[in-house]
Write a protein that holds these residues in place. Structure first.
Motif, mmCIF file in Angstrom:
data_model
loop_
_atom_site.group_PDB
_atom_site.id
_atom_site.type_symbol
_atom_site.label_atom_id
_atom_site.label_comp_id
_atom_site.label_asym_id
_atom_site.label_seq_id
_atom_site.Cartn_x
_atom_site.Cartn_y
_atom_site.Cartn_z
ATOM 1 N N ALA A 1 0.768 -1.057 -0.022
ATOM 2 C CA ALA A 1 0.083 0.036 0.039
ATOM 3 C C ALA A 1 0.821 1.402 -0.014
ATOM 4 C CB ALA A 1 -0.693 0.112 1.042
ATOM 5 N N ASN A 2 2.084 1.187 0.514
ATOM 6 C CA ASN A 2 3.031 2.229 0.693
ATOM 7 C C ASN A 2 4.550 2.229 0.173
ATOM 8 O OD1 ASN A 2 0.906 4.586 1.525
ATOM 9 N ND2 ASN A 2 0.551 3.268 3.068
ATOM 10 N N LYS B 1 6.269 3.464 -2.814
ATOM 11 C CA LYS B 1 5.955 4.725 -3.582
ATOM 12 C C LYS B 1 7.281 5.695 -3.442
ATOM 13 C CE LYS B 1 1.126 4.568 -2.332
ATOM 14 N NZ LYS B 1 0.111 4.976 -1.336
ATOM 15 N N HIS C 1 3.427 -0.884 -6.964
ATOM 16 C CA HIS C 1 2.519 0.155 -6.961
ATOM 17 C C HIS C 1 3.552 1.193 -5.909
ATOM 18 C CE1 HIS C 1 -1.082 2.698 -6.263
ATOM 19 N NE2 HIS C 1 -0.721 2.736 -4.941
ATOM 20 N N TRP D 1 3.664 9.259 -9.561
ATOM 21 C CA TRP D 1 2.295 9.616 -9.167
ATOM 22 C C TRP D 1 2.472 11.046 -8.349
ATOM 23 C CZ3 TRP D 1 0.258 7.579 -3.924
ATOM 24 C CH2 TRP D 1 -1.137 8.220 -3.576
ATOM 25 N N GLN E 1 2.626 11.438 -2.336
ATOM 26 C CA GLN E 1 3.423 10.814 -1.681
ATOM 27 C C GLN E 1 4.820 10.800 -2.225
ATOM 28 O OE1 GLN E 1 0.729 7.428 -0.463
ATOM 29 N NE2 GLN E 1 1.862 7.066 1.120
ATOM 30 N N ASN F 1 0.083 6.524 -11.811
ATOM 31 C CA ASN F 1 -0.994 6.638 -10.827
ATOM 32 C C ASN F 1 -1.504 7.935 -11.030
ATOM 33 O OD1 ASN F 1 -2.287 5.019 -9.059
ATOM 34 N ND2 ASN F 1 -1.517 6.014 -7.446
ATOM 35 N N GLU F 2 -2.870 7.773 -11.292
ATOM 36 C CA GLU F 2 -3.830 8.924 -11.215
ATOM 37 C C GLU F 2 -3.353 10.208 -11.983
ATOM 38 O OE1 GLU F 2 -4.458 9.320 -7.103
ATOM 39 O OE2 GLU F 2 -5.349 7.773 -6.733
ATOM 40 N N GLN G 1 -9.131 1.440 -9.922
ATOM 41 C CA GLN G 1 -9.056 1.451 -8.678
ATOM 42 C C GLN G 1 -10.288 0.952 -7.748
ATOM 43 O OE1 GLN G 1 -7.363 5.181 -6.893
ATOM 44 N NE2 GLN G 1 -5.646 4.846 -8.071
ATOM 45 N N HIS H 1 -12.559 2.726 -5.706
ATOM 46 C CA HIS H 1 -12.885 3.203 -4.535
ATOM 47 C C HIS H 1 -14.230 3.545 -4.449
ATOM 48 C CE1 HIS H 1 -9.058 2.704 -2.767
ATOM 49 N NE2 HIS H 1 -8.425 3.227 -3.800
ATOM 50 N N GLU I 1 -7.897 -1.684 -6.471
ATOM 51 C CA GLU I 1 -7.706 -0.951 -4.915
ATOM 52 C C GLU I 1 -9.388 -0.995 -4.495
ATOM 53 O OE1 GLU I 1 -5.975 2.801 -4.703
ATOM 54 O OE2 GLU I 1 -4.430 2.207 -6.185
ATOM 55 N N TRP J 1 -8.267 -2.920 -1.217
ATOM 56 C CA TRP J 1 -7.368 -2.117 -0.744
ATOM 57 C C TRP J 1 -7.356 -2.223 0.721
ATOM 58 C CZ3 TRP J 1 -3.496 -0.950 -3.451
ATOM 59 C CH2 TRP J 1 -2.737 0.218 -2.927
ATOM 60 N N TRP K 1 -7.638 2.412 4.881
ATOM 61 C CA TRP K 1 -7.230 3.693 4.722
ATOM 62 C C TRP K 1 -8.566 4.742 4.801
ATOM 63 C CZ3 TRP K 1 -7.228 7.318 -0.011
ATOM 64 C CH2 TRP K 1 -8.406 6.649 -0.970
#
Ligand code: XIL
Length: 316
Positions: A46-47, A50, A83, A87, A90, A131-132, A207, A209, A237, A277, A285
Motif C-alpha cells: 500500500a505504501n 512509493k 505500486h 504519482w 507521496q 498513477n492517477e 481503483q 474506491h 484497489e 485495498w 485507509w
C-alpha cells in the motif's frame, strides 16, 4: 479451496488479491489470513514502493519496506503488484518542489522507474507505472511531471519500466474512470495514443474506491472498451465505504455492491484479477481519509467476515 483466490482462479482469473502494509505484518491473526493462498493469490504494497519510501533523496534508494512485502509474496507463492512509479502524491519534496529542466526531470523519472522496476525484476506481475494522471473532468493533473514535460512524462516512464523488467505488465491506474464520462474517455484516448506511438502499455487499473449504493452501472461497459483495445484490465484497489455507523441495511447493500463489482470483472474475459485495498476494516485507509465513513472492507475490525464476503463469493 473455497477462498476468494481459489474461486477466482477456478473461474479463469489470474488472481484475487489484497493490499497490505509493512506495519500490519506483525499482527499474527491478520497475517494468518493474508498468507492464505486460498484467499489471496496476489499482494500489493500500500505504501512501501512509493517514491517517498524508495528514493527519499535523489539517487539514494531504500527498498527495505518493499523487499519485505516482495519476500512475503515469494514465501507465500503469491503474485506481486508493484505500486507505483510516478504519482503526484507521496512524493519526496526534492521531486514535488524541484525546479527541473525537461531534460533533468526526464533523467529523474528514468532513474527512478528504471531503478525501482529493475530492483524487483522477475518478481512483479504488473506495475502501476503511472498513477492517477487525470483530474475528474478528464484534464491532466497539474503536477511537477505534467507541468515540466507535458504528456511526455507518461511514455518516458513506461519505456524506462519496460527496459528495466521486460516481463512485467505495465499499467496506468486511476479512480473515477469506472463510469462512462470525461475521465474514462481521457484514459481511453491516452491509451490509444500510446498504442499508436508504439509506447509499451499492457493494462489499465480501475481503483474502484466506491461508496455503498453508488456503484456505477456502466462499469462493465467501460472495462470492455479497454479490453477491446487489446489491453488487460484489473480492479486494483477495491473498497466500498459507507457512512458510519453501519446498519444491517447498509451492510446488506454493501454485500450487493461487492457482488456487482466483482461480477463486472468476471463478465469480462480480459479482467485478470481483483485487489482489495486491504481486506479488513482494521487497516483500511478510508476512515482517516473520508471523514465519517468507514467499514469499507469485506472483513471487519475483528478480522471476521462481513456480508460483503458472501457478496464476493456469489460472483466468483
Ligand atoms: C493510500 C494508502 O492506503 C494509505 O496508507 C496512505 O496513507 C495514502 O495512500 N489511491 C492509491 C493508493 O493509488 O496509493 C492510496 O493508498 C489510496 C488511493
Amino acid at each position: 479451496g473455497s477462498g476468494l483466490n481459489s474461486l477466482a482462479k477456478a473461474a479463469g482469473k489470474v488472481y484475487f488479491g489484497t493490499a497490505t502494509d509493512n506495519g500490519e505484518l506483525s499482527d499474527q491473526p491478520y497475517t494468518a489470513i493474508l498468507d492464505n493462498i486460498n484467499e489471496f493469490g496476489q499482494i500489493t504494497p500500500a505504501n512501501s514502493m512509493k517514491w517517498d519510501a524508495t528514493e527519499p533523496t535523489r539517487g539514494t534508494f531504500t527498498f527495505s519496506g518493499g523487499d519485505q512485502i516482495a519476500n512475503l509474496a515469494k514465501t507465500n507463492g503469491q503474485l506481486l503488484r508493484g505500486h507505483n512509479c510516478v504519482w503526484y502524491n507521496q512524493l519526496p519534496s526534492w521531486v514535488s518542489n524541484g525546479q527541473f529542466t525537461a531534460a533533468d526531470l526526464t533523467d529523474v523519472i528514468q532513474t527512478h522507474c528504471g531503478t525501482l522496476v529493475g530492483h524487483y525484476k522477475g518478481q512483479v506481475y504488473s506495475w502501476d507505472v503511472i498513477n492517477e494522471p487525470f483530474n475528474d473532468d478528464g484534464t491532466w493533473r497539474s503536477d511537477v511531471f505534467y507541468n515540466t514535460l507535458g504528456t511526455q512524462y507518461v511514455p518516458i516512464a513506461l519505456k524506462a519500466a519496460r527496459a528495466a523488467d521486460p516481463n512485467a505488465k505495465l499499467y496506468i491506474n486511476d479512480y473515477n474512470i469506472e463510469q462512462q464520462g470525461a475521465k474514462a474517455t481521457a484514459m481511453l484516448n491516452l491509451v490509444k495514443q500510446l498504442q499508436a506511438d508504439g509506447v509499451p502499455i499492457d493494462g489499465v487499473g480501475f481503483q474502484c474506491h466506491f461508496i455503498v449504493g453508488e456503484v456505477p452501472g456502466t462499469f462493465q461497459q467501460t472495462l470492455e472498451q479497454f479490453t477491446a483495445l487489446g489491453l488487460e484490465v484489473a480492479i486494483t484497489e477495491l473498497d466500498i465505504r459507507m457512512t458510519l455507523p453501519a446498519t444491517s441495511a447498509s451492510l446488506a447493500q454493501q454485500q450487493k455492491d461487492y457482488q456487482t463489482v466483482v461480477q463486472a470483472c468476471m463478465n469480462v474475459k480480459g479482467c485478470v484479477g481483483i485487489t482489495l485495498w486491504d481486506f479488513t476494516d482494521k487497516y483500511s485507509w478510508v476512515p482517516s481519509t473520508f471523514s465519517g465513513q468507514g467499514e469499507a472492507c469485506p472483513w471487519d475490525q475483528n478480522l471476521q467476515k462481513k456480508p460483503a464476503y458472501s457478496g464476493i463469493t456469489a460472483a466468483l
